[in-house]
Write an enzyme that holds these catalytic residues in place. Structure first.
Site, mmCIF file in Angstrom:
data_model
loop_
_atom_site.group_PDB
_atom_site.id
_atom_site.type_symbol
_atom_site.label_atom_id
_atom_site.label_comp_id
_atom_site.label_asym_id
_atom_site.label_seq_id
_atom_site.Cartn_x
_atom_site.Cartn_y
_atom_site.Cartn_z
ATOM 1 N N ARG A 134 -22.883 2.311 31.359
ATOM 2 C CA ARG A 134 -22.340 2.193 32.708
ATOM 3 C C ARG A 134 -23.292 2.786 33.745
ATOM 4 N NH1 ARG A 134 -18.069 5.567 35.788
ATOM 5 N NH2 ARG A 134 -17.409 4.127 37.407
ATOM 6 N N HIS A 138 -24.790 0.824 37.042
ATOM 7 C CA HIS A 138 -24.627 1.299 38.419
ATOM 8 C C HIS A 138 -25.977 1.548 39.093
ATOM 9 C CE1 HIS A 138 -20.175 2.423 38.904
ATOM 10 N NE2 HIS A 138 -20.281 1.635 37.843
ATOM 11 N N ASP A 139 -26.989 1.873 38.317
ATOM 12 C CA ASP A 139 -28.326 2.032 38.892
ATOM 13 C C ASP A 139 -28.912 0.676 39.262
ATOM 14 O OD1 ASP A 139 -30.791 3.382 39.616
ATOM 15 O OD2 ASP A 139 -31.619 2.559 37.772
ATOM 16 N N ILE A 142 -27.494 -1.498 42.269
ATOM 17 C CA ILE A 142 -27.733 -1.030 43.642
ATOM 18 C C ILE A 142 -29.232 -0.877 43.880
ATOM 19 C CG2 ILE A 142 -27.321 0.822 45.303
ATOM 20 C CD1 ILE A 142 -24.872 -0.958 44.635
ATOM 21 N N GLY A 144 -31.679 -2.305 42.594
ATOM 22 C CA GLY A 144 -32.545 -2.501 41.450
ATOM 23 C C GLY A 144 -32.662 -1.303 40.532
ATOM 24 N N ASP A 146 -34.276 1.448 39.601
ATOM 25 C CA ASP A 146 -35.276 2.389 40.119
ATOM 26 C C ASP A 146 -34.887 3.840 39.918
ATOM 27 O OD1 ASP A 146 -33.154 2.531 41.844
ATOM 28 O OD2 ASP A 146 -34.309 2.199 43.684
ATOM 29 N N SER A 148 -32.446 5.382 41.093
ATOM 30 C CA SER A 148 -31.930 6.012 42.314
ATOM 31 C C SER A 148 -30.594 6.701 42.073
ATOM 32 C CB SER A 148 -31.795 4.975 43.431
ATOM 33 O OG SER A 148 -30.919 3.923 43.057
ATOM 34 N N ASN A 166 -19.066 6.143 42.094
ATOM 35 C CA ASN A 166 -19.944 6.829 41.144
ATOM 36 C C ASN A 166 -19.496 8.240 40.787
ATOM 37 O OD1 ASN A 166 -21.656 4.643 40.945
ATOM 38 N ND2 ASN A 166 -23.083 5.386 42.501
ATOM 39 N N PRO A 234 -19.051 -3.685 42.258
ATOM 40 C CA PRO A 234 -17.802 -4.436 42.046
ATOM 41 C C PRO A 234 -16.613 -3.494 41.926
ATOM 42 C CG PRO A 234 -19.553 -5.237 40.600
ATOM 43 C CD PRO A 234 -20.067 -3.978 41.229
ATOM 44 N N HIS A 264 -16.791 -3.634 29.159
ATOM 45 C CA HIS A 264 -15.539 -2.897 29.330
ATOM 46 C C HIS A 264 -14.750 -2.816 28.026
ATOM 47 C CE1 HIS A 264 -15.190 -3.412 34.003
ATOM 48 N NE2 HIS A 264 -16.208 -2.647 33.628
ATOM 49 N N SER A 265 -15.323 -3.335 26.953
ATOM 50 C CA SER A 265 -14.648 -3.239 25.659
ATOM 51 C C SER A 265 -14.784 -1.854 25.040
ATOM 52 C CB SER A 265 -15.222 -4.289 24.692
ATOM 53 O OG SER A 265 -16.588 -4.035 24.427
#
Length: 415
Positions: A134, A138-139, A142, A144, A146, A148, A166, A234, A264-265
């Site tokens: 996850r 999330h990296d 947003i 790409g 990188d 961040s 986050n 999302p 999400h499994s």
């Protein structure tokens, strides 16, 4: 010795090794043809016979060591040039500088160090395996891949960690630990961005998913994007059109979206992210009518109406969370599956009205998305194949390569 060369798509092959390279090129074209099948069958759910088995994906790791040329930077460019260009037109990034085994000279044990750390994590803290997957999503979603999302806030940075979606992320310490081991072995060489996507890849495999090839050579960004994370990740509360639009902005079609959400499994989804579906759906003081009745009872037994936390915060399944949220009640997505069922039970659950998140259950409302849910529910081989390709694509989003970006010494701080 004087040699002649034969040009094949700008690949220069000495004539004395012509037969060997011709053999390799044939294998490469065969691999590329299978990828072509993937992109030309979006309207056909009965295509499992055209794909490699999931076991062949899992054993790709061994193939890399025996036939690394098959997954070199040249084959990566060939694949992207012929099959992915139309997905990436909205982005100004280039993956040509990424290479398979990028650190072969500068840090030969880099991927081994990452893999060993993730295997240890799987033994000692298995709940963090889905958390790392996850974290990588999330990296990359947003701005790409990188790294961040790993940056702490300071006087000049509004950290993505502090954006509402986050705040339940976990696993930062794992990536930092791996980084410190790599700094001991090869100071200032391996980027946090590469560590994160490699760690996520190894976590997928340990969770029962496919092992997939990844080129490396990413560099770390020097900024964090808290506002973008807040509004563009999302939402677990989004309807189907919102979720489709969110993934489309990153170049993913509906099939790839359904594939990626199969992650999400695994992991834990805390009650606050679906509490409204159980007691007060859209302000009606009634449960979501799309929920299976028995499943509603099961969820209510875990998420008590009196004690459940507010669902007003934005976010996803936590797949692990900060210490303040560790005791928060939630549903373990592994509750009725085994390691060999990675993804499959999730799709069966959606068809039975047993999706935990509203956004997940909404996938059954679209003709195209429901088609792929059915395909993946009954064909694990197809799902593993598609998931591998989607994760490869996700891992290449808007990457920074030399001379852009930097190599951080600590993943939480700008170098």
């Amino acid at each position: 010795m004087r040699t002649l060369t034969l040009k094949m798509d700008q690949i220069h092959i000495p004539i004395f090794s012509y037969h060997f390279h011709l053999f390799v090129l044939c294998l490469l074209l065969s691999f590329d043809n299978h990828l072509h099948i993937f992109h030309n069958n979006n309207n056909n759910t009965n295509i499992s016979s055209q794909f490699y088995s999931s076991s062949s994906i899992v054993t790709l790791e061994d193939s890399f060591h025996n036939y690394p040329l098959l997954f070199s930077h040249k084959s990566h460019r060939f694949y992207h040039r012929h099959h992915h260009h139309h997905h990436y037109r909205s982005f100004t990034f280039e993956t040509n500088s990424l290479e398979y085994d990028f650190y072969r000279d500068s840090c030969p044990r880099a991927e081994h160090i990452v893999r060993a750390a993730i295997r240890q994590l799987h033994r000692s803290r298995p709940s963090l395996v889905p958390a790392i997957i996850r974290l990588a999503f999330h990296d990359c979603f947003i701005q790409g891949c990188d790294a961040s999302v790993l940056l702490d806030a300071d006087d000049y940075i509004d950290s993505e960690k502090e954006s509402p979606p986050n705040q339940s992320l976990k696993g930062f310490d794992v990536i930092e630990t791996i980084k410190s081991k790599l700094e001991e072995a090869c100071p200032g060489v391996v980027s946090c961005a590469d560590i994160l996507v490699l760690a996520a890849r190894d976590c997928v495999a340990l969770a029962g998913g496919p092992f997939y090839p990844l080129n490396t050579g990413r560099r770390d960004g020097s900024n964090s994007f808290s506002d973008i994370a807040t509004f563009e990740l999302p939402s677990p509360y989004g309807d189907l059109s919102e979720t489709i639009a969110s993934f489309k902005t990153r170049g993913f079609n509906e099939r790839e979206m359904v594939t990626l959400l199969g992650s999400h499994s695994i992991g834990v989804i805390h009650c606050k992210f679906f509490q409204d579906r159980l007691y007060n759906f859209t302000g009606t003081n009634e449960p979501d009518p799309s929920l299976d009745t028995e499943f509603l009872k099961l969820l209510r037994s875990t998420c008590n109406h009196t004690n459940a936390l507010s669902s007003s915060a934005l976010g996803h399944s936590s797949h692990g969370s900060p210490s303040s949220l560790v005791e928060e009640p939630g549903v373990d997505m592994d509750f009725e599956q085994t390691r060999l069922d990675f993804g499959t039970v999730y799709y069966h659950s959606l068809l039975q009205g047993r999706g935990v998140l509203y956004a997940d259950q909404q996938l059954t409302k679209g003709k195209a998305t429901k088609k792929w849910i059915k395909a993946y529910a009954y064909d694990p081989t197809l799902f593993h194949r598609d998931f591998a390709l989607a994760m490869m694509k996700l891992s290449d989003l808007r990457v920074l390569t030399f001379p852009m970006g930097q190599i951080r010494r600590k993943c939480s701080k700008i170098a």
